[in-house]
Scaffold this active site. Structure first.
Site, short mmCIF file in Angstrom:
data_model
loop_
_atom_site.label_atom_id
_atom_site.label_comp_id
_atom_site.label_asym_id
_atom_site.label_seq_id
_atom_site.Cartn_x
_atom_site.Cartn_y
_atom_site.Cartn_z
N CYS A 1 44.94 176.59 19.73
CA CYS A 1 46.13 176.98 18.94
C CYS A 1 47.19 175.71 18.78
O CYS A 1 47.93 175.77 17.85
CB CYS A 1 46.73 177.98 19.62
SG CYS A 1 47.28 177.62 21.27
N HIS A 2 46.72 174.68 19.34
CA HIS A 2 47.46 173.37 19.16
C HIS A 2 46.73 172.34 18.91
O HIS A 2 46.32 171.47 19.63
CB HIS A 2 48.24 173.24 20.73
CG HIS A 2 49.26 172.18 20.47
ND1 HIS A 2 48.99 170.82 20.84
CD2 HIS A 2 50.49 172.33 20.42
CE1 HIS A 2 50.01 170.13 21.00
NE2 HIS A 2 51.07 170.72 20.51
N PHE A 3 46.21 172.07 17.69
CA PHE A 3 46.25 172.41 16.62
C PHE A 3 45.33 172.99 15.98
O PHE A 3 44.35 172.38 16.21
CB PHE A 3 47.33 171.65 15.58
CG PHE A 3 48.52 171.13 16.01
CD1 PHE A 3 49.75 171.85 15.82
CD2 PHE A 3 48.62 169.72 17.07
CE1 PHE A 3 51.06 171.43 16.35
CE2 PHE A 3 49.76 169.45 17.36
CZ PHE A 3 50.98 170.05 17.24
N VAL B 1 44.64 169.24 20.06
CA VAL B 1 44.94 168.42 21.28
C VAL B 1 45.76 169.17 22.27
O VAL B 1 46.36 169.85 22.09
CB VAL B 1 45.74 167.06 20.58
CG1 VAL B 1 47.38 167.86 19.76
CG2 VAL B 1 46.17 166.34 21.56
#
Length: 176
Positions: free
Chosen positions: A74-76, A81
């Protein structure tokens, strides 16, 4: 406070860290680590009451990196990362763990940091993150507080540094 607790060791495996999260490692009155997925280390390789840059204590811990770690999804999306704040939180977690290790009682809370610098990133292709914490001071009064400098290394390269990491142990957090 001293390190005369019955479970004192100089290294801790993953099961020990999980026990800390359940309040079993340093007792119900001692500080706890968070449970997965917020637990940011797989092992503590070394803890010393002396040593480190200030000869006040030293902690070295590691996190194994796998592409399926939850934050990478989810990041990203399309640009995974590890959030830098998780590395910072890991350093606070370790300062609190040190306070429990030396016999401190209370609920751990991050109180601040002097300066944080990010000069790199942790990608899903990385293998291992190493945290190094250099204790600067422990205050043992009504509030137990630890002050430390730390660094985060990925695959042998220092990528984050933090000065004056502050963690306190509170008997009552209702007014915090």
């Amino acid at each position: 406070m001293n390190n005369c607790t019955p479970n004192i060791k100089s290294s801790y495996g993953y099961e020990d860290l999980l026990a800390s999260g359940r309040g079993e490692l340093f007792g119900k009155e001692g500080p706890q680590l968070p449970a997965p997925t917020m637990l940011m280390m797989d092992r503590v390789n070394l803890m010393t009451e002396n040593g480190g840059l200030f000869d006040k204590g030293y902690i070295e811990a590691e996190l194994d990196i796998h592409p399926d770690l939850p934050f990478f999804g989810c990041h990203f999306i399309g640009d995974p990362v590890m959030p830098g704040c998780l590395g910072l939180d890991a350093m606070w977690q370790l300062v609190g763990f040190f306070l429990g290790w030396i016999g401190g009682k209370g609920k751990g809370r991050a109180l601040g940091v002097g300066e944080v610098k990010f000069t790199g990133q942790i990608l899903p292709t990385a293998k291992k993150v190493t945290y190094r914490i250099h204790m600067k001071r422990v205050i043992n009064r009504k509030l137990v507080m630890g002050l430390a400098d730390g660094e985060v290394e990925v695959d042998g390269r220092v990528i984050y540094t933090a000065t004056d990491l502050k963690v306190g142990l509170f008997q009552d957090t209702s007014s915090f």
